[in-house]
Write an enzyme that holds these catalytic residues in place. Structure first.
Site, PDB file in Angstrom:
ATOM      1  N   LEU A  38      49.291   9.649 -24.606  1.00  0.00           N
ATOM      2  CA  LEU A  38      50.223  10.571 -25.261  1.00  0.00           C
ATOM      3  C   LEU A  38      49.523  11.514 -26.242  1.00  0.00           C
ATOM      4  CD1 LEU A  38      53.207   8.134 -25.983  1.00  0.00           C
ATOM      5  CD2 LEU A  38      52.714   9.470 -23.932  1.00  0.00           C
ATOM      6  N   HIS A  39      50.029  12.745 -26.283  1.00  0.00           N
ATOM      7  CA  HIS A  39      49.543  13.744 -27.239  1.00  0.00           C
ATOM      8  C   HIS A  39      50.755  14.461 -27.830  1.00  0.00           C
ATOM      9  CE1 HIS A  39      50.421  16.473 -23.985  1.00  0.00           C
ATOM     10  NE2 HIS A  39      49.510  15.907 -23.202  1.00  0.00           N
ATOM     11  N   GLY A  41      52.205  17.089 -27.134  1.00  0.00           N
ATOM     12  CA  GLY A  41      53.153  17.607 -26.142  1.00  0.00           C
ATOM     13  C   GLY A  41      54.194  16.546 -25.807  1.00  0.00           C
ATOM     14  N   HIS A  42      53.735  15.291 -25.605  1.00  0.00           N
ATOM     15  CA  HIS A  42      54.682  14.203 -25.330  1.00  0.00           C
ATOM     16  C   HIS A  42      55.561  13.941 -26.553  1.00  0.00           C
ATOM     17  CE1 HIS A  42      51.244  13.052 -22.576  1.00  0.00           C
ATOM     18  NE2 HIS A  42      52.255  13.039 -21.738  1.00  0.00           N
ATOM     19  N   ASP A 155      54.156  21.204 -16.853  1.00  0.00           N
ATOM     20  CA  ASP A 155      54.198  20.879 -15.416  1.00  0.00           C
ATOM     21  C   ASP A 155      55.421  21.585 -14.833  1.00  0.00           C
ATOM     22  OD1 ASP A 155      51.947  18.934 -15.118  1.00  0.00           O
ATOM     23  OD2 ASP A 155      53.089  17.898 -16.658  1.00  0.00           O
ATOM     24  N   SER A 191      46.509  15.449 -21.210  1.00  0.00           N
ATOM     25  CA  SER A 191      45.699  14.227 -21.291  1.00  0.00           C
ATOM     26  C   SER A 191      44.327  14.474 -20.663  1.00  0.00           C
ATOM     27  CB  SER A 191      46.400  13.087 -20.556  1.00  0.00           C
ATOM     28  OG  SER A 191      47.730  12.995 -21.004  1.00  0.00           O
TER      29      SER A 191
END
Ligand code: PAF
Length: 296
Positions: A38-39, A41-42, A155, A191
């Protein structure tokens, strides 16, 4: 009131039981499907889910069926304890982290295909990828029975496929697309950025810069096909090893576009290789939708 600690569940049966309890108390449920690593963005997805729903499930499943032969399934970064700490910090309620046997039982044959949308762009370069994605997302949505589910626009093709699938299969979950989080220099968080060397990391923002330039030139009347060729040249000159695709498309059908039409939403998508990493990115052609979003 101190928030309840994050609960980790491993089976669909446990997840459904938990969701039944929430429903009995009239609580709305959100799902954030992830493959971990996770980063920010998540975490933006988790925050959006928490601001929309009473209870939030984050799923963590590195789905083997969406990786092709020779792709990075074995090397994909995995650190459940770190991921759990991050989402607990945000206040998510459940981490659903099933094993492969829980998600795919012996003898299963049913798959979800979204023909047309799954064959172009990313689908043309990663055969079977979107069947793996659509099938696992359909399973996660069925297990979680969520009111809302949250996916990153990073995505973009995946998001369009999931929207189509949910609509076609009458899955009663509202799908939300959340804006891409970027570094200050424009690089979309991923990721797979972890695979970049220092030198490659310096080259990587050229992907976003190229898409932004294309959007401007397309709005100014440039031909979509010509802009794609120029972008390929620009990316390889910047240091990308190869460009799988760079395309100006209709934002919903993903059909190629040559001519700008302010009434027809358009998107520019690209995938290019840089060292061990294969970076993907996309932007809206509308300048209004590309406001900078970064972790700070
Ligand atoms: O975007 C991802 O991380 C994955 O494709 C998803 C949606 C979790 C399905 O495995």
């Amino acid at each position: 009131m101190t928030p309840k600690p994050l609960v980790t569940l491993r089976t669909g049966r446990e997840l459904r039981a938990r969701v039944r309890e929430w429903r009995a108390s009239n609580l709305s449920v959100g799902l954030v499907p992830t493959m971990g690593a996770l980063h920010e963005g998540h975490l933006a997805l988790v925050r959006t889910a928490l601001s929309t729903c009473d209870r939030v499930i984050v799923s963590l499943f590195v789905n083997p069926t969406q990786f092709g032969a020779g792709e990075d399934f074995a090397a994909y970064p995995r650190n459940e304890a770190r991921d759990a700490a991050l989402i607990a910090g945000e206040g998510a309620h459940v981490l659903f982290a099933p094993g492969v046997d829980e998600m795919f039982a012996e003898g299963e044959v049913t798959e979800v295909h979204v023909p047309g949308l799954d064959a172009v762009l990313e689908g043309a370069h990663r055969p079977g990828h979107f069947t793996g994605v659509a099938t696992v997302v359909a399973k996660l949505l069925n297990l979680a029975q969520a009111d809302h589910a949250f996916f990153g626009k990073k995505d973009y093709q995946q998001l369009q496929i999931i929207i189509r699938m949910v609509d076609d299969l009458c899955i009663p979950t509202e799908i939300h697309g959340v804006e891409t989080v970027r570094e200050k220099d424009g690089l979309a968080l991923s990721s797979r950025n972890a695979y970049l060397t220092e030198q490659e990391r310096a080259i990587a923002p050229a992907l976003h810069a190229t898409l932004m330039q294309m959007a401007e030139e397309f709005r100014a009347g440039g031909d979509g096909g010509r802009l794609e060729l120029n972008a390929r040249t620009r990316l390889t000159a910047a240091g990308f090893a190869s460009v799988d695709y760079v395309a100006v498309v209709d934002a919903e059908t993903l059909a190629s576009l040559h001519v700008y039409d302010a009434m027809r939403p358009a998107r520019i998508l690209a995938a290019a290789k840089l060292g061990r990493a294969r970076l993907i990115d996309n932007i809206s052609v509308s300048s209004m939708e590309n406001l900078p979003i970064n972790p700070d």
